[in-house]
Design a protein around this motif. Sequence first.
Motif, PDB file in Angstrom:
ATOM      1  N   PRO A 103     -16.330  29.080 -57.889  1.00  0.00           N
ATOM      2  CA  PRO A 103     -16.818  30.406 -58.025  1.00  0.00           C
ATOM      3  C   PRO A 103     -17.984  30.575 -59.109  1.00  0.00           C
ATOM      4  O   PRO A 103     -19.110  31.356 -59.031  1.00  0.00           O
ATOM      5  N   SER A 104     -17.652  29.804 -60.158  1.00  0.00           N
ATOM      6  CA  SER A 104     -18.667  29.930 -61.209  1.00  0.00           C
ATOM      7  C   SER A 104     -19.260  28.634 -62.183  1.00  0.00           C
ATOM      8  O   SER A 104     -19.468  28.811 -63.150  1.00  0.00           O
ATOM      9  N   GLY A 105     -18.923  27.744 -61.543  1.00  0.00           N
ATOM     10  CA  GLY A 105     -19.171  26.297 -62.018  1.00  0.00           C
ATOM     11  C   GLY A 105     -20.483  25.605 -61.587  1.00  0.00           C
ATOM     12  O   GLY A 105     -21.190  26.156 -60.975  1.00  0.00           O
ATOM     13  N   LYS A 106     -20.783  24.343 -62.133  1.00  0.00           N
ATOM     14  CA  LYS A 106     -21.685  23.557 -61.913  1.00  0.00           C
ATOM     15  C   LYS A 106     -21.255  22.067 -61.661  1.00  0.00           C
ATOM     16  O   LYS A 106     -20.304  21.701 -62.216  1.00  0.00           O
ATOM     17  N   THR A 107     -21.936  21.193 -60.898  1.00  0.00           N
ATOM     18  CA  THR A 107     -21.782  19.785 -60.742  1.00  0.00           C
ATOM     19  C   THR A 107     -23.020  19.121 -60.878  1.00  0.00           C
ATOM     20  O   THR A 107     -24.086  19.369 -60.417  1.00  0.00           O
ATOM     21  N   VAL A 108     -23.037  18.070 -61.854  1.00  0.00           N
ATOM     22  CA  VAL A 108     -24.073  17.408 -62.312  1.00  0.00           C
ATOM     23  C   VAL A 108     -23.995  16.028 -61.307  1.00  0.00           C
ATOM     24  O   VAL A 108     -22.606  15.278 -61.568  1.00  0.00           O
ATOM     25  N   ARG A 109     -24.845  15.821 -60.440  1.00  0.00           N
ATOM     26  CA  ARG A 109     -24.476  14.694 -59.635  1.00  0.00           C
ATOM     27  C   ARG A 109     -25.328  13.541 -59.622  1.00  0.00           C
ATOM     28  O   ARG A 109     -26.742  13.876 -59.712  1.00  0.00           O
ATOM     29  N   ALA A 110     -25.100  12.179 -59.873  1.00  0.00           N
ATOM     30  CA  ALA A 110     -26.018  11.082 -60.087  1.00  0.00           C
ATOM     31  C   ALA A 110     -25.861   9.966 -59.014  1.00  0.00           C
ATOM     32  O   ALA A 110     -24.538   9.855 -58.752  1.00  0.00           O
ATOM     33  N   GLU A 111     -26.732   9.326 -58.751  1.00  0.00           N
ATOM     34  CA  GLU A 111     -26.571   8.409 -57.585  1.00  0.00           C
ATOM     35  C   GLU A 111     -27.248   7.130 -58.305  1.00  0.00           C
ATOM     36  O   GLU A 111     -28.391   7.302 -58.599  1.00  0.00           O
ATOM     37  N   LEU A 112     -26.509   6.082 -58.159  1.00  0.00           N
ATOM     38  CA  LEU A 112     -27.010   4.896 -58.493  1.00  0.00           C
ATOM     39  C   LEU A 112     -26.931   3.804 -57.255  1.00  0.00           C
ATOM     40  O   LEU A 112     -25.831   3.967 -56.698  1.00  0.00           O
ATOM     41  N   THR A 113     -27.776   2.860 -57.030  1.00  0.00           N
ATOM     42  CA  THR A 113     -27.866   1.888 -55.975  1.00  0.00           C
ATOM     43  C   THR A 113     -27.927   0.535 -56.684  1.00  0.00           C
ATOM     44  O   THR A 113     -28.771   0.289 -57.439  1.00  0.00           O
ATOM     45  N   THR A 114     -27.264  -0.513 -55.817  1.00  0.00           N
ATOM     46  CA  THR A 114     -27.492  -1.897 -56.423  1.00  0.00           C
ATOM     47  C   THR A 114     -28.835  -2.339 -55.845  1.00  0.00           C
ATOM     48  O   THR A 114     -29.315  -2.061 -54.665  1.00  0.00           O
ATOM     49  N   PRO A 115     -29.627  -3.081 -56.589  1.00  0.00           N
ATOM     50  CA  PRO A 115     -30.836  -3.813 -56.200  1.00  0.00           C
ATOM     51  C   PRO A 115     -30.693  -4.866 -54.852  1.00  0.00           C
ATOM     52  O   PRO A 115     -29.424  -5.179 -54.933  1.00  0.00           O
ATOM     53  N   PHE A 136     -13.235  19.387 -67.237  1.00  0.00           N
ATOM     54  CA  PHE A 136     -14.015  18.875 -66.417  1.00  0.00           C
ATOM     55  C   PHE A 136     -13.534  17.954 -65.379  1.00  0.00           C
ATOM     56  O   PHE A 136     -12.248  17.574 -65.570  1.00  0.00           O
ATOM     57  N   ARG A 137     -14.256  17.846 -64.175  1.00  0.00           N
ATOM     58  CA  ARG A 137     -13.630  16.994 -63.305  1.00  0.00           C
ATOM     59  C   ARG A 137     -14.456  15.867 -62.941  1.00  0.00           C
ATOM     60  O   ARG A 137     -15.839  16.137 -62.670  1.00  0.00           O
ATOM     61  N   LEU A 138     -14.167  14.523 -62.977  1.00  0.00           N
ATOM     62  CA  LEU A 138     -14.982  13.334 -62.916  1.00  0.00           C
ATOM     63  C   LEU A 138     -14.686  12.639 -61.196  1.00  0.00           C
ATOM     64  O   LEU A 138     -13.518  12.449 -61.114  1.00  0.00           O
ATOM     65  N   THR A 139     -15.449  12.606 -60.628  1.00  0.00           N
ATOM     66  CA  THR A 139     -15.541  12.007 -59.248  1.00  0.00           C
ATOM     67  C   THR A 139     -16.275  10.832 -58.777  1.00  0.00           C
ATOM     68  O   THR A 139     -17.532  11.171 -59.305  1.00  0.00           O
ATOM     69  N   LEU A 140     -15.920   9.816 -58.700  1.00  0.00           N
ATOM     70  CA  LEU A 140     -16.576   8.557 -58.392  1.00  0.00           C
ATOM     71  C   LEU A 140     -16.409   8.299 -56.667  1.00  0.00           C
ATOM     72  O   LEU A 140     -15.439   8.343 -56.149  1.00  0.00           O
ATOM     73  N   THR A 141     -17.541   7.838 -56.177  1.00  0.00           N
ATOM     74  CA  THR A 141     -17.474   7.686 -54.769  1.00  0.00           C
ATOM     75  C   THR A 141     -18.504   6.466 -54.478  1.00  0.00           C
ATOM     76  O   THR A 141     -19.722   6.405 -54.704  1.00  0.00           O
ATOM     77  N   PHE A 142     -17.949   5.230 -54.056  1.00  0.00           N
ATOM     78  CA  PHE A 142     -18.765   4.029 -53.767  1.00  0.00           C
ATOM     79  C   PHE A 142     -18.860   3.800 -52.431  1.00  0.00           C
ATOM     80  O   PHE A 142     -17.600   3.922 -51.473  1.00  0.00           O
ATOM     81  N   ASP A 143     -20.027   3.655 -51.690  1.00  0.00           N
ATOM     82  CA  ASP A 143     -20.111   3.368 -50.256  1.00  0.00           C
ATOM     83  C   ASP A 143     -20.798   1.770 -50.263  1.00  0.00           C
ATOM     84  O   ASP A 143     -21.800   1.838 -50.725  1.00  0.00           O
ATOM     85  N   ALA A 144     -20.167   0.819 -49.983  1.00  0.00           N
ATOM     86  CA  ALA A 144     -20.329  -0.241 -50.116  1.00  0.00           C
ATOM     87  C   ALA A 144     -21.659  -0.778 -49.189  1.00  0.00           C
ATOM     88  O   ALA A 144     -22.336  -1.685 -49.829  1.00  0.00           O
ATOM     89  N   SER A 145     -21.696  -0.419 -48.075  1.00  0.00           N
ATOM     90  CA  SER A 145     -22.779  -0.721 -47.044  1.00  0.00           C
ATOM     91  C   SER A 145     -23.994  -0.522 -47.762  1.00  0.00           C
ATOM     92  O   SER A 145     -24.970  -1.327 -47.701  1.00  0.00           O
TER      93      SER A 145
END
Length: 83
Positions: free
Chosen positions: A68-80, A6-15
């Motif tokens: 071509p044949s996979g899937k991505t489970v994507r979750a988003e978390l926001t800071t309060p 599997f591949r794990l990607t983390l992306t943080f958008d600070a604003s």
Amino acid sequence: MPGRSFRLTLTFDASPGRLRIDVTDARGDRWPLVQPPGAATETLHTGGRGLALVAALSDHWETVPYPPSGKTVRAELTTPNCG
């Protein structure tokens, strides 16, 4: 073992204070299913609780195709908002 990588990607958008977590695998034939809270089961399974944790901890999650044949489970978390 084939189909277990599997591949794990983390992306943080600070604003907006948003963290996006993508987990991609090659198993497009097996899409995740989340049991509703309190769903009765006749047997105690030792796996398959990961998405229940994702659903409980994230603000939003989805599953999208990964060609071509996979899937991505994507979750988003926001800071309060602390202001």
